[in-house]
Design a protein around this motif. Structure first.
Motif, mmCIF file in Angstrom:
data_model
loop_
_atom_site.group_PDB
_atom_site.id
_atom_site.type_symbol
_atom_site.label_atom_id
_atom_site.label_comp_id
_atom_site.label_asym_id
_atom_site.label_seq_id
_atom_site.Cartn_x
_atom_site.Cartn_y
_atom_site.Cartn_z
ATOM 1 N N LEU A 167 -20.328 28.253 11.545
ATOM 2 C CA LEU A 167 -19.492 27.320 12.290
ATOM 3 C C LEU A 167 -18.011 27.672 12.162
ATOM 4 O O LEU A 167 -17.567 28.112 11.092
ATOM 5 N N PRO A 168 -17.243 27.444 13.212
ATOM 6 C CA PRO A 168 -15.797 27.653 13.111
ATOM 7 C C PRO A 168 -15.168 26.556 12.259
ATOM 8 O O PRO A 168 -15.724 25.452 12.136
ATOM 9 N N GLU A 169 -14.033 26.848 11.677
ATOM 10 C CA GLU A 169 -13.339 25.818 10.901
ATOM 11 C C GLU A 169 -12.891 24.667 11.798
ATOM 12 O O GLU A 169 -12.856 23.511 11.375
ATOM 13 N N GLU A 170 -12.555 24.999 13.036
ATOM 14 C CA GLU A 170 -12.070 23.983 13.976
ATOM 15 C C GLU A 170 -12.799 24.159 15.300
ATOM 16 O O GLU A 170 -12.752 25.234 15.889
ATOM 17 N N PRO A 171 -13.516 23.134 15.783
ATOM 18 C CA PRO A 171 -14.178 23.242 17.085
ATOM 19 C C PRO A 171 -13.175 23.554 18.193
ATOM 20 O O PRO A 171 -12.006 23.155 18.120
ATOM 21 N N TYR A 172 -13.646 24.245 19.228
ATOM 22 C CA TYR A 172 -12.727 24.721 20.262
ATOM 23 C C TYR A 172 -12.000 23.597 20.978
ATOM 24 O O TYR A 172 -10.845 23.746 21.368
ATOM 25 N N PHE A 173 -12.633 22.415 21.131
ATOM 26 C CA PHE A 173 -11.959 21.333 21.836
ATOM 27 C C PHE A 173 -10.745 20.850 21.045
ATOM 28 O O PHE A 173 -9.720 20.474 21.627
ATOM 29 N N LEU A 174 -10.837 20.875 19.709
ATOM 30 C CA LEU A 174 -9.702 20.460 18.887
ATOM 31 C C LEU A 174 -8.583 21.490 18.934
ATOM 32 O O LEU A 174 -7.405 21.136 18.964
ATOM 33 N N THR A 175 -8.956 22.764 18.934
ATOM 34 C CA THR A 175 -7.945 23.817 19.044
ATOM 35 C C THR A 175 -7.174 23.677 20.342
ATOM 36 O O THR A 175 -5.938 23.743 20.364
ATOM 37 N N ARG A 176 -7.902 23.484 21.438
ATOM 38 C CA ARG A 176 -7.260 23.349 22.748
ATOM 39 C C ARG A 176 -6.367 22.118 22.800
ATOM 40 O O ARG A 176 -5.248 22.181 23.318
ATOM 41 N N LEU A 177 -6.832 20.981 22.268
ATOM 42 C CA LEU A 177 -6.026 19.765 22.267
ATOM 43 C C LEU A 177 -4.786 19.946 21.407
ATOM 44 O O LEU A 177 -3.670 19.597 21.823
ATOM 45 N N ARG A 178 -4.957 20.481 20.220
ATOM 46 C CA ARG A 178 -3.819 20.664 19.312
ATOM 47 C C ARG A 178 -2.758 21.566 19.937
ATOM 48 O O ARG A 178 -1.554 21.249 19.894
ATOM 49 N N GLN A 179 -3.173 22.675 20.509
ATOM 50 C CA GLN A 179 -2.217 23.600 21.117
ATOM 51 C C GLN A 179 -1.494 22.951 22.291
ATOM 52 O O GLN A 179 -0.298 23.172 22.492
ATOM 53 N N TYR A 180 -2.211 22.136 23.067
ATOM 54 C CA TYR A 180 -1.588 21.467 24.204
ATOM 55 C C TYR A 180 -0.587 20.413 23.740
ATOM 56 O O TYR A 180 0.528 20.317 24.283
ATOM 57 N N LEU A 181 -0.961 19.626 22.731
ATOM 58 C CA LEU A 181 -0.054 18.597 22.231
ATOM 59 C C LEU A 181 1.245 19.197 21.710
ATOM 60 O O LEU A 181 2.313 18.588 21.831
ATOM 61 N N GLU A 182 1.156 20.399 21.152
ATOM 62 C CA GLU A 182 2.356 21.059 20.620
ATOM 63 C C GLU A 182 3.353 21.415 21.712
ATOM 64 O O GLU A 182 4.540 21.600 21.420
#
Length: 342
Positions: A167-182
């Motif tokens: 498993l990845p440390e961070e699911p892809y949906f969280l990565t995408r959301l985090r990067q967008y919020l930044e």
């Protein structure tokens, strides 16, 4: 929690919208904020899975059953994948189950429950009826239980199968959301996070309808997903109503902003996690160029567009009813994402 639909992009089994299967008798998701709130949780104390369902145990036997429906794992059915050594097919289904359970758990406790608690306590500043705030606590309980039974099942299946989860440390949906919020001004972020949850809870997932009906899938997996589906119907109805209260309280500029970002938020869930899939295929000994070929032939532009239209149909309807598509830039964003093509 229907945001897990992104794990099934390209699935040929999703040829209809299983709204009725998932929503059951929870009410009309098309009610407006002007209507008196009619709680979809009136029978929660007797019907919620956390209130009535037993712990689902992976017992001995059923060793020939799959741990996920092959029809819902497009990569597993590619001819080049079918040629891999015996046992690889079953491991691909196992790893898909692990990703599904991990995705479910992290979406629930890292994203949805943060918002549910904010709604209940009033830190998510949307003026709603008190009964609706109390129902947010019920969602909080549901999602915590969904996290528990997902992690519990994942651990049981690992022990039973002897195959460890990758498993990845961070699911892809969280990565995408985090990067967008930044990329956004801090003042925008609370609205985006709330809309992200609305999208995740109103997308329609084939897995919640298909897996419990698949006799080839391990009965414990089927039972857990059936429990989940029963709860998510109520959540879908709740968030479809909540966004109407929210919309009525946004000013014109905030509505325009919200309308234009909804397709992006939908895409966070529906765009396949191709880097992770590529790594998985390479882990089975597939050469890089062959792995790229498998993904290209599985996730065609047509497959992605069809999946997006079907899966997001109810979400698009909800925002269209609010007038979101009246803004030309928003309508362009929906069309460019393939969400309005009939």
């Amino acid at each position: 929690m229907c945001g897990t639909v992104g794990l099934f992009t390209g699935c040929q089994a999703l040829t209809y919208c299983p709204k009725k299967v998932i929503l059951g008798d929870t009410g009309d998701a098309d009610s407006t904020a002007d209507d008196e709130y009619q709680s979809p949780f009136r029978t929660w104390y007797s019907k919620a899975s956390v209130r009535k369902s037993p712990r689902r145990m992976v017992e001995e036997g059923d060793d020939d059953a799959f741990f996920f429906s092959p029809e819902l794992v497009p990569v597993a059915r590619h001819p080049l994948v079918m040629e891999l050594p015996p046992g690889t097919f079953r491991e691909i289904l196992l790893q898909h189950l692990y990703r599904y359970l991990d995705f479910t758990a992290k979406l629930e406790y890292l994203v949805v429950n943060r918002t549910a608690l904010g709604i209940a306590q009033g830190s998510v500043r949307v003026d709603i009826p008190e009964e609706m705030r109390l129902d947010a606590y019920k969602i909080y309980c549901d999602e915590a239980y969904h996290t528990l039974f997902s992690v519990d099942l994942l651990q049981q299946v690992q022990q039973r199968s002897g195959v460890r989860a990758k498993l990845p440390e961070e699911p892809y949906f969280l990565t995408r959301l985090r990067q967008y919020l930044e990329t956004l001004d801090a003042s925008r972020r609370p609205l985006v996070e709330l809309l992200f949850v609305v999208v995740s809870e109103t997308l329609i997932s084939a897995s919640l309808a298909e897996v419990p009906a698949d006799d080839g899938v391990h009965p414990t997996v089927r039972a857990v997903i059936r429990d989940h589906a029963a709860d998510e119907g109520r959540h879908h109805t709740y968030f479809a109503m909540l966004v109407r209260y929210l919309w009525a309280q946004l000013d014109d500029e905030a509505r325009r902003f919200a309308s234009r970002i909804v397709p992006t938020l939908i895409n966070f869930f529906l765009a396949p996690d191709t880097p992770a899939l590529l790594d998985e295929l390479r882990g089975y000994g597939v050469k890089a160029d062959t792995a790229q070929q498998i993904l290209a032939e599985t996730y065609t532009a047509e497959a992605l567009a069809t999946h997006a239209r079907i899966t997001a149909r109810q979400t698009v309807r909800i925002f269209a009813a609010l007038g979101a598509l009246d803004d030309s830039a928003a309508r362009d964003a929906f069309e460019n994402s393939g969400l309005l093509i009939e």
